[in-house]
Design a protein around this motif. Sequence first.
Motif, PDB file in Angstrom:
ATOM      1  N   ASP A  20     140.853 125.925 -39.676  1.00  0.00           N
ATOM      2  CA  ASP A  20     140.165 124.823 -40.371  1.00  0.00           C
ATOM      3  C   ASP A  20     140.926 124.395 -41.619  1.00  0.00           C
ATOM      4  OD1 ASP A  20     138.114 124.618 -38.534  1.00  0.00           O
ATOM      5  OD2 ASP A  20     136.807 126.014 -39.594  1.00  0.00           O
ATOM      6  N   HIS A  21     141.543 125.346 -42.301  1.00  0.00           N
ATOM      7  CA  HIS A  21     142.357 125.029 -43.480  1.00  0.00           C
ATOM      8  C   HIS A  21     143.509 124.105 -43.093  1.00  0.00           C
ATOM      9  CE1 HIS A  21     144.582 125.817 -47.265  1.00  0.00           C
ATOM     10  NE2 HIS A  21     145.651 125.834 -46.483  1.00  0.00           N
ATOM     11  N   VAL A  22     144.190 124.432 -42.009  1.00  0.00           N
ATOM     12  CA  VAL A  22     145.320 123.608 -41.569  1.00  0.00           C
ATOM     13  C   VAL A  22     144.839 122.228 -41.136  1.00  0.00           C
ATOM     14  CG1 VAL A  22     147.132 123.377 -39.821  1.00  0.00           C
ATOM     15  CG2 VAL A  22     146.757 125.574 -40.941  1.00  0.00           C
ATOM     16  N   ARG A  23     143.712 122.192 -40.393  1.00  0.00           N
ATOM     17  CA  ARG A  23     143.192 120.883 -39.961  1.00  0.00           C
ATOM     18  C   ARG A  23     142.802 120.022 -41.167  1.00  0.00           C
ATOM     19  NH1 ARG A  23     141.319 123.565 -35.014  1.00  0.00           N
ATOM     20  NH2 ARG A  23     139.633 124.574 -36.174  1.00  0.00           N
ATOM     21  N   LYS A  24     142.098 120.615 -42.129  1.00  0.00           N
ATOM     22  CA  LYS A  24     141.654 119.857 -43.304  1.00  0.00           C
ATOM     23  C   LYS A  24     142.835 119.269 -44.057  1.00  0.00           C
ATOM     24  CE  LYS A  24     139.323 120.373 -47.765  1.00  0.00           C
ATOM     25  NZ  LYS A  24     138.648 121.311 -48.700  1.00  0.00           N
ATOM     26  N   HIS A  25     143.831 120.103 -44.325  1.00  0.00           N
ATOM     27  CA  HIS A  25     144.969 119.616 -45.100  1.00  0.00           C
ATOM     28  C   HIS A  25     145.898 118.751 -44.249  1.00  0.00           C
ATOM     29  CE1 HIS A  25     144.251 121.670 -48.940  1.00  0.00           C
ATOM     30  NE2 HIS A  25     143.635 122.587 -48.190  1.00  0.00           N
ATOM     31  N   GLY A  26     145.914 118.981 -42.942  1.00  0.00           N
ATOM     32  CA  GLY A  26     146.671 118.093 -42.068  1.00  0.00           C
ATOM     33  C   GLY A  26     146.138 116.672 -42.113  1.00  0.00           C
ATOM     34  N   LYS A 326     133.342 129.161 -18.480  1.00  0.00           N
ATOM     35  CA  LYS A 326     132.214 129.877 -19.072  1.00  0.00           C
ATOM     36  C   LYS A 326     131.453 128.917 -19.977  1.00  0.00           C
ATOM     37  CE  LYS A 326     134.463 134.453 -19.300  1.00  0.00           C
ATOM     38  NZ  LYS A 326     134.873 135.542 -20.235  1.00  0.00           N
ATOM     39  N   PRO A 327     130.168 129.158 -20.224  1.00  0.00           N
ATOM     40  CA  PRO A 327     129.415 128.311 -21.153  1.00  0.00           C
ATOM     41  C   PRO A 327     130.006 128.401 -22.560  1.00  0.00           C
ATOM     42  CG  PRO A 327     127.936 129.683 -19.848  1.00  0.00           C
ATOM     43  CD  PRO A 327     129.320 130.192 -19.587  1.00  0.00           C
ATOM     44  N   LEU A 328     129.943 127.277 -23.292  1.00  0.00           N
ATOM     45  CA  LEU A 328     130.437 127.277 -24.663  1.00  0.00           C
ATOM     46  C   LEU A 328     129.594 128.213 -25.524  1.00  0.00           C
ATOM     47  CD1 LEU A 328     131.257 123.515 -25.405  1.00  0.00           C
ATOM     48  CD2 LEU A 328     132.883 125.401 -25.191  1.00  0.00           C
ATOM     49  N   GLN A 329     130.263 129.146 -26.176  1.00  0.00           N
ATOM     50  CA  GLN A 329     129.588 130.063 -27.070  1.00  0.00           C
ATOM     51  C   GLN A 329     130.388 130.256 -28.349  1.00  0.00           C
ATOM     52  OE1 GLN A 329     128.741 133.882 -25.317  1.00  0.00           O
ATOM     53  NE2 GLN A 329     127.706 134.677 -27.142  1.00  0.00           N
ATOM     54  N   HIS A 330     131.672 130.522 -28.194  1.00  0.00           N
ATOM     55  CA  HIS A 330     132.538 130.761 -29.346  1.00  0.00           C
ATOM     56  C   HIS A 330     133.441 129.566 -29.650  1.00  0.00           C
ATOM     57  CE1 HIS A 330     131.231 134.918 -29.148  1.00  0.00           C
ATOM     58  NE2 HIS A 330     131.614 134.967 -27.876  1.00  0.00           N
ATOM     59  N   ASP A 331     133.645 128.692 -28.696  1.00  0.00           N
ATOM     60  CA  ASP A 331     134.535 127.537 -28.867  1.00  0.00           C
ATOM     61  C   ASP A 331     133.736 126.261 -29.030  1.00  0.00           C
ATOM     62  OD1 ASP A 331     137.074 128.949 -28.617  1.00  0.00           O
ATOM     63  OD2 ASP A 331     136.467 129.285 -26.541  1.00  0.00           O
ATOM     64  N   ARG A 332     134.423 125.207 -29.493  1.00  0.00           N
ATOM     65  CA  ARG A 332     133.732 123.976 -29.881  1.00  0.00           C
ATOM     66  C   ARG A 332     133.651 122.941 -28.769  1.00  0.00           C
ATOM     67  NH1 ARG A 332     136.421 121.338 -34.727  1.00  0.00           N
ATOM     68  NH2 ARG A 332     138.339 121.701 -33.536  1.00  0.00           N
ATOM     69  N   PHE A 333     134.631 122.922 -27.872  1.00  0.00           N
ATOM     70  CA  PHE A 333     134.706 121.832 -26.901  1.00  0.00           C
ATOM     71  C   PHE A 333     135.095 122.349 -25.523  1.00  0.00           C
ATOM     72  CE2 PHE A 333     136.468 120.300 -31.001  1.00  0.00           C
ATOM     73  CZ  PHE A 333     135.490 119.375 -31.346  1.00  0.00           C
ATOM     74  N   ILE A 334     134.655 121.641 -24.486  1.00  0.00           N
ATOM     75  CA  ILE A 334     135.285 121.740 -23.179  1.00  0.00           C
ATOM     76  C   ILE A 334     136.403 120.697 -23.164  1.00  0.00           C
ATOM     77  CG2 ILE A 334     134.998 121.426 -20.701  1.00  0.00           C
ATOM     78  CD1 ILE A 334     132.111 122.324 -21.003  1.00  0.00           C
ATOM     79  N   ILE A 335     137.634 121.149 -22.924  1.00  0.00           N
ATOM     80  CA  ILE A 335     138.813 120.281 -23.018  1.00  0.00           C
ATOM     81  C   ILE A 335     139.407 120.137 -21.625  1.00  0.00           C
ATOM     82  CG2 ILE A 335     141.048 119.959 -24.123  1.00  0.00           C
ATOM     83  CD1 ILE A 335     140.101 121.826 -26.363  1.00  0.00           C
ATOM     84  N   ASN A 336     139.542 118.908 -21.155  1.00  0.00           N
ATOM     85  CA  ASN A 336     139.881 118.697 -19.741  1.00  0.00           C
ATOM     86  C   ASN A 336     141.369 118.758 -19.431  1.00  0.00           C
ATOM     87  OD1 ASN A 336     140.635 116.304 -20.926  1.00  0.00           O
ATOM     88  ND2 ASN A 336     139.551 114.973 -19.508  1.00  0.00           N
ATOM     89  N   LEU A 388     143.673 114.736 -31.299  1.00  0.00           N
ATOM     90  CA  LEU A 388     144.749 115.711 -31.430  1.00  0.00           C
ATOM     91  C   LEU A 388     144.267 116.960 -32.167  1.00  0.00           C
ATOM     92  CD1 LEU A 388     147.818 113.470 -32.452  1.00  0.00           C
ATOM     93  CD2 LEU A 388     147.073 114.116 -30.158  1.00  0.00           C
ATOM     94  N   PHE A 389     143.350 116.765 -33.106  1.00  0.00           N
ATOM     95  CA  PHE A 389     142.923 117.857 -33.980  1.00  0.00           C
ATOM     96  C   PHE A 389     141.771 118.678 -33.410  1.00  0.00           C
ATOM     97  CE2 PHE A 389     145.971 116.345 -36.767  1.00  0.00           C
ATOM     98  CZ  PHE A 389     145.998 117.043 -37.959  1.00  0.00           C
ATOM     99  N   ILE A 390     141.428 118.478 -32.131  1.00  0.00           N
ATOM    100  CA  ILE A 390     140.519 119.426 -31.489  1.00  0.00           C
ATOM    101  C   ILE A 390     141.247 120.725 -31.178  1.00  0.00           C
ATOM    102  CG2 ILE A 390     139.074 117.617 -30.480  1.00  0.00           C
ATOM    103  CD1 ILE A 390     140.428 118.182 -27.770  1.00  0.00           C
ATOM    104  N   ARG A 391     142.561 120.695 -31.208  1.00  0.00           N
ATOM    105  CA  ARG A 391     143.365 121.886 -30.918  1.00  0.00           C
ATOM    106  C   ARG A 391     143.462 122.763 -32.167  1.00  0.00           C
ATOM    107  NH1 ARG A 391     144.056 121.247 -25.262  1.00  0.00           N
ATOM    108  NH2 ARG A 391     144.400 119.013 -24.906  1.00  0.00           N
ATOM    109  N   ASP A 392     143.764 124.027 -31.934  1.00  0.00           N
ATOM    110  CA  ASP A 392     144.038 124.941 -33.037  1.00  0.00           C
ATOM    111  C   ASP A 392     145.528 124.959 -33.323  1.00  0.00           C
ATOM    112  OD1 ASP A 392     141.470 125.823 -33.585  1.00  0.00           O
ATOM    113  OD2 ASP A 392     141.573 127.531 -32.221  1.00  0.00           O
ATOM    114  N   PRO A 393     145.913 125.151 -34.600  1.00  0.00           N
ATOM    115  CA  PRO A 393     147.328 125.392 -34.904  1.00  0.00           C
ATOM    116  C   PRO A 393     147.731 126.749 -34.337  1.00  0.00           C
ATOM    117  CG  PRO A 393     145.976 125.723 -36.863  1.00  0.00           C
ATOM    118  CD  PRO A 393     145.064 125.179 -35.804  1.00  0.00           C
TER     119      PRO A 393
END
Length: 627
Positions: A20-26, A326-336, A388-393
């Motif tokens: 989240d730090h990288v996304r915010k400052h990105g 698997k059902p979303l539990q720990h992650d934010r999105f289903i990414i196709n 683009l920023f749905i991904r993790d660094p």
Amino acid sequence: MGLLSLGTPLPWSEAKEYADHVRKHGIEQFLNIYHSQKNKQKQSLLWGDEIEYLVVKFDDKEKTTKLSLRAFDILKNLEQPEHDFIEGKTKKAPDALWRPEYGRYMIEGTPGQPYGSTFRDLITVEKNMKLRRQLAIEAMHPDESAITLVNYPRLGCPHETVPDYEPNGTACQSLFVPDEIINPHARFPTLTANIRRRRGSKVKINMPIFHDKNTLKPFIDPTIPWDRQLFDHDKEAKEGAALADHIYMDAMAFGMGCCCLQITFQACNIDEARRLYDQLAPVAPLMMALSANSPIYRGYLANVDARWNVISSSVDDRTPEERGEKPLQHDRFIINKSRYDSIDSYLSNDSNYKAKYDDINLIYDQDIYNTLRENDVDEKLAKHISHLFIRDPLVIFKELLNVDDKLSSDHFENLQSTNWQTMRFKPPPPNSSIGWRVEFRSMEVQLSDFENAAYSVFIVLLTRVILSFGLNFYIPISKIDANMQTAHKRNAVLNDRFYFRKNVFSTQGNHSSLTNEDEDAYELMTMDEIINGKVSFVPLIHSYLNSTNIDIETRCKLSSYLSLISKRASGELMTGATYLRQFVQQHPDYKQDSIVTSKITYDLVKRADQIAKGEYHPIELLGSFSA
């Protein structure tokens, strides 16, 4: 190859805490660039190409080839003229710039200076490509050469590198390839390991086997060490990761170890860059099919001709939740899609754009989108960036966590440069004279510099035609995705059809007799119809050239490039993939069993080297255009 920084890379267990730090400052960095550069104007087109080479060592006595892991020794010599120029030791700008790539057996070369907008610039491209190859070979040992094959045919087979290593590394934990083939810069083994750790398993790559007369049916690869237990992940192949009737690969190197041909354009302004991004997106799968040059993986003939899905799978870091398993539990999105794939949305605010063209569900970060909109970024661009920023660094350097967002773009580029799509929209670097750019990324590298120049020049001329004639290539994104899969197929250029727009001339502002439905119609077309017939890319380019003041020498050279593209599309000339497949099938050692042996590989790579050096001229591949 993306962002190269110096520092201490964090393992995934630590890096994910700073996502989240990288996304915010990105986003802060992007906003600073956008607001300071959005009105930047450039007077004329600048562009450049990137060619990646394999470093191959020949043993002509034993009739064998190996991948040479000496790329960094070679690059040290190749990069010296650039360092001398930067340090003021010479006033002569380097003829070429050289960079490392993912593989320790790969080097990347670009022109020393960007090409300009004149037609005379276009005919210097092949000359510079030939010079680059010559410079690369001169920096190598006498028994080494710079080969522009997309992938080494037996990568992942035992004893195919010099030095030789066992596949027991901790970064990729592959059954087939050692970590020692990875670029030693800290970014690359960390990227490899963090993709695996984030995903929760090794990457899973399966390409369909080409079933020849004597190929095992079903094909269950006997070379897979099914029961190896060096790492926990070794059991994955046996537990279903390796599919029957497929060539199984399990490491990032199989994808990012491929070579390609990429073109980057500097547009006159941000709007032109966004327009080129949109109009070239439907062209990307067509050019991948036309440039197809990779029918062999891990010592087997595949039933595909192109590399893209191999790379896409090789860097797919999505978790089971993000893949929808698997059902979303720990992650934010289903990414196709993998982060290496075709584009997911159009970008331009061009009047020809209609919302119905964006017909796939675009996943984007709503909070980032809101931040961008609140800072006066328009809807289309805000969605693009927040997608683009749905991904993790994946690689975070400890020393670069806290930087000045007005002076640096490191956090933005961390995510921008690891979204590897068919098109890339590239903002200017901070405090730079560089303008807004677009990168065309789908083409496969060709065996000869004549071919690489032809494909590069063709795309450049097509951009000139798009802008000069106001062409409209918009089709639904879902059809571009379908074309990407079609483009992989064996001999897709001749055997398959691609969705493309029927009416490419804009009717905006005209009193057209076409209804909206007719105006936006698209249909399945052959490659020949798109390049030479109904849509007529090549005739349109000739029409554009006829409207300009161009000298005969330049016109003849450009015509030879266009003829190569035209004849590949019509089938009069083979694609590289068809040529390589035929070479294997006609080899006296081939047993009609889909296996590409060491001896076949030696002869094939030797032939590729001869073609590149002009020592052998296959008419069926090159016609009579270049000797």
